[in-house]
Design an enzyme around this catalytic site. Structure first.
Site, PDB file in Angstrom:
ATOM      1  N   CYS A 189      27.461 -44.796 -42.850  1.00 18.68           N
ATOM      2  CA  CYS A 189      25.798 -44.352 -42.839  1.00 18.68           C
ATOM      3  C   CYS A 189      25.657 -45.090 -44.602  1.00 18.68           C
ATOM      4  O   CYS A 189      25.227 -45.190 -45.023  1.00 18.68           O
ATOM      5  CB  CYS A 189      26.188 -42.431 -42.794  1.00 18.68           C
TER       6      CYS A 189
ATOM      7  N   ARG B 210      40.190 -46.908 -39.929  1.00 18.19           N
ATOM      8  CA  ARG B 210      40.643 -45.772 -40.580  1.00 18.19           C
ATOM      9  C   ARG B 210      41.770 -45.983 -39.871  1.00 18.19           C
ATOM     10  O   ARG B 210      42.662 -46.170 -39.247  1.00 18.19           O
ATOM     11  CB  ARG B 210      39.565 -44.650 -40.151  1.00 18.19           C
TER      12      ARG B 210
ATOM     13  N   GLN C 242      31.619 -48.466 -33.908  1.00 22.76           N
ATOM     14  CA  GLN C 242      31.065 -47.718 -33.494  1.00 22.76           C
ATOM     15  C   GLN C 242      29.216 -47.760 -33.073  1.00 22.76           C
ATOM     16  O   GLN C 242      28.790 -48.690 -33.472  1.00 22.76           O
ATOM     17  CB  GLN C 242      30.694 -46.485 -34.733  1.00 22.76           C
TER      18      GLN C 242
ATOM     19  N   ASP D 213      26.269 -47.204 -34.209  1.00 23.15           N
ATOM     20  CA  ASP D 213      26.025 -46.331 -34.972  1.00 23.15           C
ATOM     21  C   ASP D 213      24.340 -46.555 -35.403  1.00 23.15           C
ATOM     22  O   ASP D 213      24.402 -47.414 -35.508  1.00 23.15           O
ATOM     23  CB  ASP D 213      26.545 -46.414 -36.205  1.00 23.15           C
TER      24      ASP D 213
ATOM     25  N   HIS E 280      21.149 -44.568 -37.878  1.00 20.40           N
ATOM     26  CA  HIS E 280      21.110 -43.322 -39.064  1.00 20.40           C
ATOM     27  C   HIS E 280      19.706 -43.733 -38.838  1.00 20.40           C
ATOM     28  O   HIS E 280      19.089 -44.378 -39.001  1.00 20.40           O
ATOM     29  CB  HIS E 280      21.340 -43.870 -40.109  1.00 20.40           C
TER      30      HIS E 280
ATOM     31  N   LYS F 205      25.884 -30.644 -36.067  1.00 16.83           N
ATOM     32  CA  LYS F 205      26.199 -31.302 -35.415  1.00 16.83           C
ATOM     33  C   LYS F 205      26.276 -30.981 -34.474  1.00 16.83           C
ATOM     34  O   LYS F 205      26.829 -30.172 -33.769  1.00 16.83           O
ATOM     35  CB  LYS F 205      27.376 -32.657 -35.618  1.00 16.83           C
TER      36      LYS F 205
ATOM     37  N   HIS G 148      21.837 -39.036 -38.000  1.00 19.10           N
ATOM     38  CA  HIS G 148      23.480 -39.528 -37.442  1.00 19.10           C
ATOM     39  C   HIS G 148      23.811 -39.656 -35.918  1.00 19.10           C
ATOM     40  O   HIS G 148      23.882 -38.479 -35.787  1.00 19.10           O
ATOM     41  CB  HIS G 148      25.236 -39.170 -38.260  1.00 19.10           C
TER      42      HIS G 148
END
Length: 649
Positions: A341, A370, A388, A390, A392, A476, A522
């Site tokens: 992000c 991570r 991910q 992902d 946005h 979320k 997100h």
């Protein structure tokens, strides 16, 4: 109403009056004897209590049974105490750490002294537990002064309980007693041990006291109990089925992925078939995103430390998530990217924006890193490097709900195409009593939370609300999916964020010609490709949907004389993007069919003399058997029809 009466509000909204000091169990008796026989605990004003504990003021009360999550948790907490009682009777002088309930069952950390538990003794402990359970001993709660509690455990010689007592305030300490066993515990517990009818101790492991490797290693015993023997049988059957479906086992057998110590723990290596499966998932998601107006972007695997300081992630997660990159220049600090992000915020910021440009939807299959503790790594479900799906969305405040609903629709489309039809949407909000955990103003949080609640309601989602489960920057919606074995997995998440646009000073020029902040959404329907694939493997036991299967067909020549015709068939199928291989081994056709069934290949296409002469193929379907003869072109049409139906938007 007399001051000796209390008003009890039940979940259906009805209000009943009882004598002050009434217990949950007595309330149950007043409703029905059948209910009373099944009550394990009572939820009083949102807090779970012993069913026998007196209620002294007007309260809302929910009676908890085995069908309630808190009922099961209380049952398993009490079972941990029962196991401890059994252990103490069999091994006098042992010492106890903690014994909490967990998602499925319970554990207790035990110090056996110089006689470690080997594992063969578990059946004897189970039998002792059931012997004690049949005594139907009450779980009795007692308030204890701290000095008396200390004196009791000093006399008993249990340093672990004394260590726990140091952190407790006088006036807040309770003991629980059942039979001959007494434990330091705040409860709650079931009424008596007789509710426990079946027990199984599943495994033992080592656990440092308080999780600190400087402390002594204790023996952690895991177990599970049930109110009926049949339920234990069903659970053990499910465990066996889970072993059969284990994605680590099937990942090896189906040649999807592997791990290498030289590459590093928690860093999966995708094999050719696994890569094909992965690429099909990515292509599927990209097609859906293209239809929904997303633009693909690509960002680096690393970022400057300043980027994550600006976003607030570094302060929040620090060394737990971020791994530094060694560079020749000591003045530069780069970190492996743990999330996408902040990078997407910088892409948005690269040029001026107008209200007419919004919403802008950036999508990326971004690999992030991570650091997970080695003991927490588990196949593809807990890794150190993962990709991910992902995206946005940057939008105006008046567009938030509409965009959120569109993302919900995308998530549900993904679930349907992949066979996940049993799910619950979890609305994850701030903990109102611990607001310092989060960044941003109350006003922004209230707007964001309202948007999620309204969007979920408009789509008619079955929802549960969890306080304290929000991300630090915003609330979320998490999708909790139930797999074929009834296990729940968190797949798919959507978050509303007013904070990162503020931190990155993101702007657009509104219709009033003034500068405004966009809102950021997100979203990741898969969550991560790695974890999603793991859950998918276990859900379908490796029998992937046809459109996703990395090896969709295998062509089985009856003998080497028909390999040339098999090649012709393969060429026709490849022209229609149907993937597979020819099994040209010198084996009998029965063996080839059996091997293809084990590999879970959806279709077996058998070619011999008759098929070659007539320009046909004999088709077998995995798990179903013979479908008869078809021309290759007919099979292509049949094959494509199955896929169209599976992923129809």
């Amino acid at each position: 109403m007399s001051n000796q009466q209390v008003k009890i509000t039940l979940p259906d909204g009805s209000v009943r009056e009882y004598e002050k000091g009434v217990s949950g169990l007595q309330i149950a008796v007043s409703i029905s004897e059948g209910l009373a026989r099944n009550v394990l605990a009572a939820k009083v004003n949102g807090e779970v209590w012993d069913a026998s504990r007196p209620i002294l003021q007007d309260s809302s009360v929910q009676l908890l049974t085995w069908n309630d999550k808190e009922g099961k948790s209380t049952f398993w907490h009490s079972s941990a105490h029962l196991m401890a009682e059994a252990l103490e009777s069999l091994y006098p002088g042992i010492k106890f750490g903690i014994g909490p309930p967990i998602e499925n069952g319970f554990y207790y950390d035990v110090d056996f002294g110089d006689k470690p538990l080997e594992g063969a003794e578990l059946e004897q402990i189970e039998n002792k537990m059931l012997e004690l359970a049949r005594q139907k001993n009450d779980y009795i709660r007692k308030d204890v002064a701290k000095k008396d509690a200390i004196a009791y455990f000093k006399e008993k010689g249990d340093e672990y309980k004394l260590d726990l007592l140091e952190g407790l305030a006088d006036g807040s300490i309770t003991f629980y007693e059942q039979g001959n066993f007494v434990d330091l515990c705040r409860g709650p517990h079931i009424p008596n041990t007789g509710f426990i009818k079946a027990a199984k101790l599943l495994n033992i492991a080592g656990a440092y006291w308080r999780g600190d490797e400087k402390n002594k290693m204790l023996t952690r015993i895991y177990g599970i109990t049930f109110p009926k023997a049949k339920e234990l049988e069903e659970y053990l059957h499910m465990l066996e089925e889970a072993k059969r479906r284990d994605h680590r086992k099937l990942g090896r057998e189906l040649e999807l992925f592997t791990f290498s110590e030289k590459v590093g723990m928690g860093l999966p290596l995708w094999l050719p078939k696994g890569t094909l499966l992965r690429e099909r998932l990515v292509a599927f998601m990209k097609r859906a995103q293209d239809k929904s107006g997303y633009q693909q972007v690509t960002t680096p695997h690393i970022g400057h430390k300043v980027l994550y300081e600006t976003s607030g992630h570094y302060e929040k997660y620090g060394k737990d998530s971020f791994q530094p990159i060694h560079t020749p220049n000591d003045g530069e600090e780069f970190l492996l990217k743990p999330m996408n992000c902040p990078h997407h915020c910088e892409i948005y910021k690269h040029k001026p924006r107008s209200y007419k440009d919004l919403p802008i939807r950036y999508a990326e299959f971004g690999t992030v890193y991570r650091y997970e503790q080695s003991g927490e790594l588990h196949g593809l479900t807990r890794v150190r490097g993962f990709t991910q799906d992902d995206a946005h969305i940057f939008c105006r405040p008046d567009q938030v709900k509409e965009e959120f609903i569109k993302v919900i629709d995308l998530v549900l489309y993904v679930f349907k195409a992949l066979g996940f039809e049993d799910y619950t949407a979890q609305i994850s909000l701030r903990d109102p009593d611990n607001k310092e955990k989060y960044i941003g103003t109350d006003e922004a949080w209230n707007k964001a939370e309202a948007s999620i609640i309204e969007a979920a309601a408009e789509r008619g989602l079955e929802t549960v609300t969890e306080l304290g489960e929000a991300a630090f920057y915003g609330p979320k919606l998490d999708f909790m999916v139930k797999d074929a074995l009834g296990r729940k997995w968190q797949l798919g998440t959507i978050q509303v964020d007013y904070q990162l646009p503020e931190r990155f000073q993101l702007e657009y020029i509104g219709s009033d010609n003034q500068k405004h902040r966009p809102v950021m959404i997100h979203r990741a329907p898969f969550g991560s490709l790695e974890r999603f694939v793991a859950v998918l493997i276990e859900h379908c036991a490796g029998n992937f949907p046809l459109w996703l299967s990395p090896e969709q067909i295998t062509i089985l020549p009856i003998s080497e004389k028909f390999i040339e015709y098999a090649e012709q068939v393969k060429s026709i199928l490849e022209d229609s993007d149907i993937t597979g291989a020819i099994d040209n081994r010198d084996e009998k056709i029965g063996r080839k069919i059996r091997d293809a069934e084990v590999k879970k290949i959806p279709f077996m296409l058998i070619v011999g003399e008759k098929e070659q002469q007539e320009g046909m193929i004999s088709v077998r379907k995995h798990g179903e058997g013979d479908l008869g003869a078809m021309r290759p072109e007919e099979f292509v049409s049949y094959f494509k029809g199955i896929i169209r139906e599976a992923i129809a938007h």
